[in-house]
Design a protein around this motif. Structure first.
Motif, PDB file in Angstrom:
ATOM      1  N   TYR A 175       0.845  -1.184   0.000  1.00  0.00           N
ATOM      2  CA  TYR A 175       0.000   0.000   0.000  1.00  0.00           C
ATOM      3  C   TYR A 175       0.881   1.234   0.000  1.00  0.00           C
ATOM      4  O   TYR A 175       2.000   1.205   0.468  1.00  0.00           O
ATOM      5  CB  TYR A 175      -0.961  -0.003   1.195  1.00  0.00           C
ATOM      6  N   GLU A 176       0.355   2.329  -0.550  1.00  0.00           N
ATOM      7  CA  GLU A 176       1.145   3.543  -0.680  1.00  0.00           C
ATOM      8  C   GLU A 176       0.829   4.576   0.382  1.00  0.00           C
ATOM      9  O   GLU A 176       1.683   5.372   0.736  1.00  0.00           O
ATOM     10  CB  GLU A 176       0.935   4.147  -2.074  1.00  0.00           C
ATOM     11  N   SER A 177      -0.399   4.591   0.880  1.00  0.00           N
ATOM     12  CA  SER A 177      -0.810   5.640   1.800  1.00  0.00           C
ATOM     13  C   SER A 177      -1.574   5.037   2.968  1.00  0.00           C
ATOM     14  O   SER A 177      -2.394   4.129   2.781  1.00  0.00           O
ATOM     15  CB  SER A 177      -1.694   6.647   1.056  1.00  0.00           C
ATOM     16  N   ASP A 178      -1.337   5.559   4.184  1.00  0.00           N
ATOM     17  CA  ASP A 178      -2.082   5.075   5.349  1.00  0.00           C
ATOM     18  C   ASP A 178      -3.563   5.412   5.243  1.00  0.00           C
ATOM     19  O   ASP A 178      -4.387   4.765   5.864  1.00  0.00           O
ATOM     20  CB  ASP A 178      -1.501   5.662   6.635  1.00  0.00           C
ATOM     21  N   GLU A 179      -3.906   6.412   4.471  1.00  0.00           N
ATOM     22  CA  GLU A 179      -5.307   6.760   4.284  1.00  0.00           C
ATOM     23  C   GLU A 179      -6.028   5.743   3.402  1.00  0.00           C
ATOM     24  O   GLU A 179      -7.244   5.778   3.282  1.00  0.00           O
ATOM     25  CB  GLU A 179      -5.440   8.163   3.668  1.00  0.00           C
ATOM     26  N   SER A 180      -5.277   4.842   2.789  1.00  0.00           N
ATOM     27  CA  SER A 180      -5.885   3.816   1.952  1.00  0.00           C
ATOM     28  C   SER A 180      -6.703   2.829   2.770  1.00  0.00           C
ATOM     29  O   SER A 180      -7.624   2.209   2.248  1.00  0.00           O
ATOM     30  CB  SER A 180      -4.817   3.054   1.173  1.00  0.00           C
ATOM     31  N   PHE A 181      -6.366   2.655   4.045  1.00  0.00           N
ATOM     32  CA  PHE A 181      -7.066   1.708   4.906  1.00  0.00           C
ATOM     33  C   PHE A 181      -7.878   2.456   5.948  1.00  0.00           C
ATOM     34  O   PHE A 181      -7.343   3.241   6.721  1.00  0.00           O
ATOM     35  CB  PHE A 181      -6.081   0.785   5.634  1.00  0.00           C
ATOM     36  N   GLY A 182      -9.178   2.189   5.997  1.00  0.00           N
ATOM     37  CA  GLY A 182     -10.016   2.765   7.033  1.00  0.00           C
ATOM     38  C   GLY A 182      -9.945   1.954   8.312  1.00  0.00           C
ATOM     39  O   GLY A 182     -10.245   2.439   9.392  1.00  0.00           O
ATOM     40  N   GLY A 183      -9.550   0.700   8.205  1.00  0.00           N
ATOM     41  CA  GLY A 183      -9.431  -0.188   9.348  1.00  0.00           C
ATOM     42  C   GLY A 183      -8.009  -0.700   9.477  1.00  0.00           C
ATOM     43  O   GLY A 183      -7.062  -0.079   9.015  1.00  0.00           O
ATOM     44  N   SER A 184      -7.885  -1.853  10.082  1.00  0.00           N
ATOM     45  CA  SER A 184      -6.578  -2.466  10.296  1.00  0.00           C
ATOM     46  C   SER A 184      -6.177  -3.310   9.084  1.00  0.00           C
ATOM     47  O   SER A 184      -7.028  -3.721   8.299  1.00  0.00           O
ATOM     48  CB  SER A 184      -6.618  -3.349  11.540  1.00  0.00           C
ATOM     49  N   ALA A 185      -4.881  -3.566   8.968  1.00  0.00           N
ATOM     50  CA  ALA A 185      -4.358  -4.423   7.903  1.00  0.00           C
ATOM     51  C   ALA A 185      -3.557  -5.542   8.543  1.00  0.00           C
ATOM     52  O   ALA A 185      -2.651  -5.279   9.333  1.00  0.00           O
ATOM     53  CB  ALA A 185      -3.486  -3.629   6.948  1.00  0.00           C
ATOM     54  N   TYR A 186      -3.908  -6.781   8.220  1.00  0.00           N
ATOM     55  CA  TYR A 186      -3.232  -7.951   8.778  1.00  0.00           C
ATOM     56  C   TYR A 186      -2.727  -8.819   7.631  1.00  0.00           C
ATOM     57  O   TYR A 186      -3.466  -9.100   6.688  1.00  0.00           O
ATOM     58  CB  TYR A 186      -4.181  -8.771   9.649  1.00  0.00           C
ATOM     59  N   VAL A 187      -1.466  -9.251   7.744  1.00  0.00           N
ATOM     60  CA  VAL A 187      -0.881 -10.148   6.755  1.00  0.00           C
ATOM     61  C   VAL A 187      -0.261 -11.317   7.511  1.00  0.00           C
ATOM     62  O   VAL A 187       0.579 -11.122   8.386  1.00  0.00           O
ATOM     63  CB  VAL A 187       0.195  -9.431   5.903  1.00  0.00           C
ATOM     64  N   LEU A 188      -0.679 -12.533   7.172  1.00  0.00           N
ATOM     65  CA  LEU A 188      -0.142 -13.734   7.793  1.00  0.00           C
ATOM     66  C   LEU A 188       0.451 -14.605   6.699  1.00  0.00           C
ATOM     67  O   LEU A 188      -0.233 -14.967   5.747  1.00  0.00           O
ATOM     68  CB  LEU A 188      -1.236 -14.501   8.535  1.00  0.00           C
ATOM     69  N   GLY A 189       1.730 -14.898   6.813  1.00  0.00           N
ATOM     70  CA  GLY A 189       2.398 -15.731   5.819  1.00  0.00           C
ATOM     71  C   GLY A 189       2.955 -14.943   4.652  1.00  0.00           C
ATOM     72  O   GLY A 189       3.193 -15.496   3.589  1.00  0.00           O
ATOM     73  N   GLY A 190       3.165 -13.663   4.841  1.00  0.00           N
ATOM     74  CA  GLY A 190       3.706 -12.827   3.780  1.00  0.00           C
ATOM     75  C   GLY A 190       4.235 -11.540   4.365  1.00  0.00           C
ATOM     76  O   GLY A 190       4.501 -11.448   5.555  1.00  0.00           O
ATOM     77  N   HIS A 191       4.367 -10.537   3.522  1.00  0.00           N
ATOM     78  CA  HIS A 191       4.925  -9.259   3.960  1.00  0.00           C
ATOM     79  C   HIS A 191       3.935  -8.140   3.689  1.00  0.00           C
ATOM     80  O   HIS A 191       3.271  -8.116   2.659  1.00  0.00           O
ATOM     81  CB  HIS A 191       6.244  -8.964   3.234  1.00  0.00           C
ATOM     82  N   LEU A 192       3.894  -7.195   4.609  1.00  0.00           N
ATOM     83  CA  LEU A 192       3.115  -5.982   4.456  1.00  0.00           C
ATOM     84  C   LEU A 192       4.090  -4.870   4.121  1.00  0.00           C
ATOM     85  O   LEU A 192       4.929  -4.502   4.931  1.00  0.00           O
ATOM     86  CB  LEU A 192       2.350  -5.663   5.739  1.00  0.00           C
ATOM     87  N   SER A 193       4.017  -4.356   2.908  1.00  0.00           N
ATOM     88  CA  SER A 193       4.995  -3.374   2.441  1.00  0.00           C
ATOM     89  C   SER A 193       4.330  -2.025   2.266  1.00  0.00           C
ATOM     90  O   SER A 193       3.328  -1.902   1.559  1.00  0.00           O
ATOM     91  CB  SER A 193       5.593  -3.812   1.112  1.00  0.00           C
ATOM     92  N   HIS A 194       4.913  -1.027   2.892  1.00  0.00           N
ATOM     93  CA  HIS A 194       4.424   0.338   2.767  1.00  0.00           C
ATOM     94  C   HIS A 194       5.369   1.097   1.854  1.00  0.00           C
ATOM     95  O   HIS A 194       6.564   1.157   2.097  1.00  0.00           O
ATOM     96  CB  HIS A 194       4.346   1.003   4.138  1.00  0.00           C
ATOM     97  N   VAL A 195       4.826   1.670   0.803  1.00  0.00           N
ATOM     98  CA  VAL A 195       5.603   2.497  -0.105  1.00  0.00           C
ATOM     99  C   VAL A 195       5.236   3.934   0.249  1.00  0.00           C
ATOM    100  O   VAL A 195       4.196   4.436  -0.173  1.00  0.00           O
ATOM    101  CB  VAL A 195       5.265   2.189  -1.578  1.00  0.00           C
ATOM    102  N   PRO A 196       6.045   4.630   1.062  1.00  0.00           N
ATOM    103  CA  PRO A 196       5.648   5.953   1.542  1.00  0.00           C
ATOM    104  C   PRO A 196       5.673   7.005   0.448  1.00  0.00           C
ATOM    105  O   PRO A 196       6.548   7.022  -0.401  1.00  0.00           O
ATOM    106  CB  PRO A 196       6.685   6.265   2.618  1.00  0.00           C
ATOM    107  N   LEU A 197       4.666   7.880   0.500  1.00  0.00           N
ATOM    108  CA  LEU A 197       4.616   9.003  -0.420  1.00  0.00           C
ATOM    109  C   LEU A 197       5.233  10.246   0.199  1.00  0.00           C
ATOM    110  O   LEU A 197       5.791  11.074  -0.485  1.00  0.00           O
ATOM    111  CB  LEU A 197       3.167   9.300  -0.815  1.00  0.00           C
ATOM    112  N   ALA A 198       5.086  10.392   1.513  1.00  0.00           N
ATOM    113  CA  ALA A 198       5.631  11.550   2.219  1.00  0.00           C
ATOM    114  C   ALA A 198       6.265  11.077   3.516  1.00  0.00           C
ATOM    115  O   ALA A 198       5.867  10.066   4.082  1.00  0.00           O
ATOM    116  CB  ALA A 198       4.526  12.560   2.513  1.00  0.00           C
ATOM    117  N   HIS A 199       7.252  11.808   3.995  1.00  0.00           N
ATOM    118  CA  HIS A 199       7.917  11.435   5.236  1.00  0.00           C
ATOM    119  C   HIS A 199       7.055  11.809   6.428  1.00  0.00           C
ATOM    120  O   HIS A 199       6.307  12.776   6.393  1.00  0.00           O
ATOM    121  CB  HIS A 199       9.275  12.132   5.340  1.00  0.00           C
ATOM    122  N   GLY A 200       7.176  11.040   7.495  1.00  0.00           N
ATOM    123  CA  GLY A 200       6.501  11.365   8.739  1.00  0.00           C
ATOM    124  C   GLY A 200       5.052  10.910   8.807  1.00  0.00           C
ATOM    125  O   GLY A 200       4.325  11.346   9.679  1.00  0.00           O
TER     126      GLY A 200
END
Length: 176
Positions: A107-132
């Motif tokens: 996912y690219e933005s934290d605003e993309s998820f209104g709830g929680s994000a859970y990944v089991l058996g893989g990786h959760l990768s954040h591609v940041p658009l802005a710092h902080g």
């Protein structure tokens, strides 16, 4: 027995997808990709052995079994991907919780998820658009190594429960 269990699972998945497909506004397919075009609105989307591409709006949930989810539009309630990957664009929005089992999520933005994000058996990768950027909801990823270790532990516990205990018999000398 394993053959019967596999047949039962396939029959259940086909029955559920057929039942969901009967409701108006739902899209449920087996082996055929689901595509929600920009400007289209669908109630729920379910896909087995295929992928879901959401560019429009899904007012309910998205469920993908053994395929991938790619969201550039809106999903109102949540998404579940089992045995595949999820990619959520920076302009996309998933209103509820997102769960990925046996795959990766990007996912690219934290605003993309209104709830929680859970990944089991893989990786959760954040591609940041802005710092902080600070996440308002939990983002949890359990690596494949952890999943394998958890599986081994479960097998050991099950074998301890179901394998009969071997007891040594003490030979008693009755000639005394």
């Amino acid at each position: 027995m394993p053959n019967f269990a596999l047949r039962s699972l396939v029959f259940t998945l086909l029955f559920v997808s057929t039942a969901l497909a009967q409701a108006p506004g739902n899209r449920a397919y087996v082996g055929e990709d689901v595509y929600v075009a920009s400007g289209q609105q669908v109630r729920n989307a379910m896909c087995i052995f295929c992928s879901v591409q959401v560019e429009g709006d899904v007012t309910g949930r998205v469920i993908v079994l053994f395929g991938s989810l790619n969201v550039t539009g809106q999903v109102a309630k949540g998404a579940t991907v089992i045995g595949g990957n999820a990619v959520v664009d920076s302009q996309a929005r998933i209103g509820g919780d997102t769960t990925v089992l046996g795959g990766n999520a990007v996912y690219e933005s934290d605003e993309s998820f209104g709830g929680s994000a859970y990944v089991l058996g893989g990786h959760l990768s954040h591609v940041p658009l802005a710092h902080g950027q600070v996440s308002a909801h939990p983002r949890v990823s359990l690596s494949p190594l952890f999943s394998v270790l958890l599986g081994v532990l479960v097998l050991l516990l099950l074998s301890a429960l179901f394998v009969p205990q071997v007891r040594r018999r003490i030979a008693v000398n009755q000639n005394s």
